[in-house]
Motif scaffolding. Structure first.
Motif, short mmCIF file in Angstrom:
data_model
loop_
_atom_site.label_atom_id
_atom_site.label_comp_id
_atom_site.label_asym_id
_atom_site.label_seq_id
_atom_site.Cartn_x
_atom_site.Cartn_y
_atom_site.Cartn_z
N LEU A 59 -19.80 23.27 65.07
CA LEU A 59 -19.57 21.84 64.90
C LEU A 59 -20.32 21.30 63.68
CD1 LEU A 59 -19.73 20.77 68.64
CD2 LEU A 59 -17.68 20.94 67.21
N ASN A 60 -21.55 21.78 63.48
CA ASN A 60 -22.31 21.37 62.29
C ASN A 60 -21.61 21.79 61.01
OD1 ASN A 60 -24.41 20.00 63.58
ND2 ASN A 60 -25.55 21.89 63.92
N GLU A 61 -21.01 22.97 61.00
CA GLU A 61 -20.27 23.43 59.82
C GLU A 61 -19.03 22.56 59.58
OE1 GLU A 61 -20.80 25.79 57.41
OE2 GLU A 61 -22.80 25.77 58.31
N VAL A 62 -18.34 22.21 60.64
CA VAL A 62 -17.17 21.35 60.51
C VAL A 62 -17.58 19.98 59.96
CG1 VAL A 62 -15.36 20.11 61.77
CG2 VAL A 62 -15.83 22.50 62.28
N ILE A 63 -18.65 19.44 60.49
CA ILE A 63 -19.12 18.13 60.04
C ILE A 63 -19.50 18.17 58.56
CG2 ILE A 63 -21.00 16.45 60.30
CD1 ILE A 63 -20.80 17.12 63.38
N LYS A 64 -20.16 19.25 58.13
CA LYS A 64 -20.50 19.40 56.71
C LYS A 64 -19.26 19.54 55.85
CE LYS A 64 -24.24 22.27 57.44
NZ LYS A 64 -24.91 23.51 57.14
N ALA A 65 -18.31 20.35 56.29
CA ALA A 65 -17.10 20.63 55.51
C ALA A 65 -16.19 19.41 55.40
CB ALA A 65 -16.33 21.79 56.13
N THR A 66 -16.15 18.60 56.43
CA THR A 66 -15.28 17.43 56.41
C THR A 66 -16.03 16.17 56.00
OG1 THR A 66 -15.65 17.08 58.78
CG2 THR A 66 -13.69 18.35 58.15
N ILE A 67 -17.30 16.31 55.70
CA ILE A 67 -18.14 15.22 55.22
C ILE A 67 -18.07 14.01 56.15
CG2 ILE A 67 -18.86 13.90 53.18
CD1 ILE A 67 -17.06 15.80 51.54
N LEU A 68 -18.24 14.28 57.44
CA LEU A 68 -18.31 13.19 58.41
C LEU A 68 -19.75 12.67 58.44
CD1 LEU A 68 -16.23 14.74 61.30
CD2 LEU A 68 -15.52 12.95 59.74
#
Length: 163
Positions: free
Chosen positions: A149-158
């Motif tokens: 989830l942390n990787e997704v948040i970083k990748a999608t710049i949330l």
């Protein structure tokens, strides 16, 4: 012979670009976003066409890019850790993204939401992508899913805030 090959190659490239541009216009009548090359553009445009086919509301290119990045991370990480049994692109769009967004019309602006047992981030991350005024807290018991989830948040710049 070489001259004929060059002409054919240019024709194929132009035809492919024309097809991809037409595909883009099927779903979205707006600005064309610029991508570096046709190899990157084609999968994203197919993704956008499929997404717009299932999700009937207008969605901007920035959000489509975030969903596309999320899907690619989901498929990549799913090879290492079991996040979901659904791994086909169209199924991810329909059964994860669109299903997660069905509640969006019932959620008011600037509300706080807790997604308990979020797993691979559904419905929390799709809701955050579509409405950045929501304050969403993702809760899961496994550290490996939290790392994903942390990787997704970083990748999608949330937007991330830690309390």
């Amino acid at each position: 012979m070489l001259s004929l090959f060059r002409r054919y190659s240019v024709f194929v490239l132009r035809t492919t670009f024309y097809f991809v541009a037409k595909l883009h216009n099927l779903c979205h009548k707006g600005e064309w976003w610029y991508l570096n090359n046709i190899k990157k553009a084609a999968p994203l445009l197919y993704f956008k066409k499929d997404f717009c086919l299932y999700f009937e509301e207008e969605i901007d290119d920035n959000k489509i890019q975030k969903f596309y990045d999320y899907m690619n991370l989901l498929v990549e990480w799913n090879k290492k850790i079991n996040l979901t049994a659904i791994t086909e692109e169209k199924d991810i769009i329909l059964k994860h993204f669109v299903d997660s967004l069905t509640v969006l019309k019932y959620i008011k602006e600037d509300k706080s939401i807790v997604d308990v047992g979020t797993g691979a981030g559904f419905p929390g991350i799709p809701l955050a992508i579509m409405n950045d005024s929501l304050k969403i807290t993702l809760v899961d018991s496994l550290n490996k899913r939290i790392n994903f989830l942390n990787e997704v948040i970083k990748a999608t710049i949330l937007m991330v805030t830690h309390d």
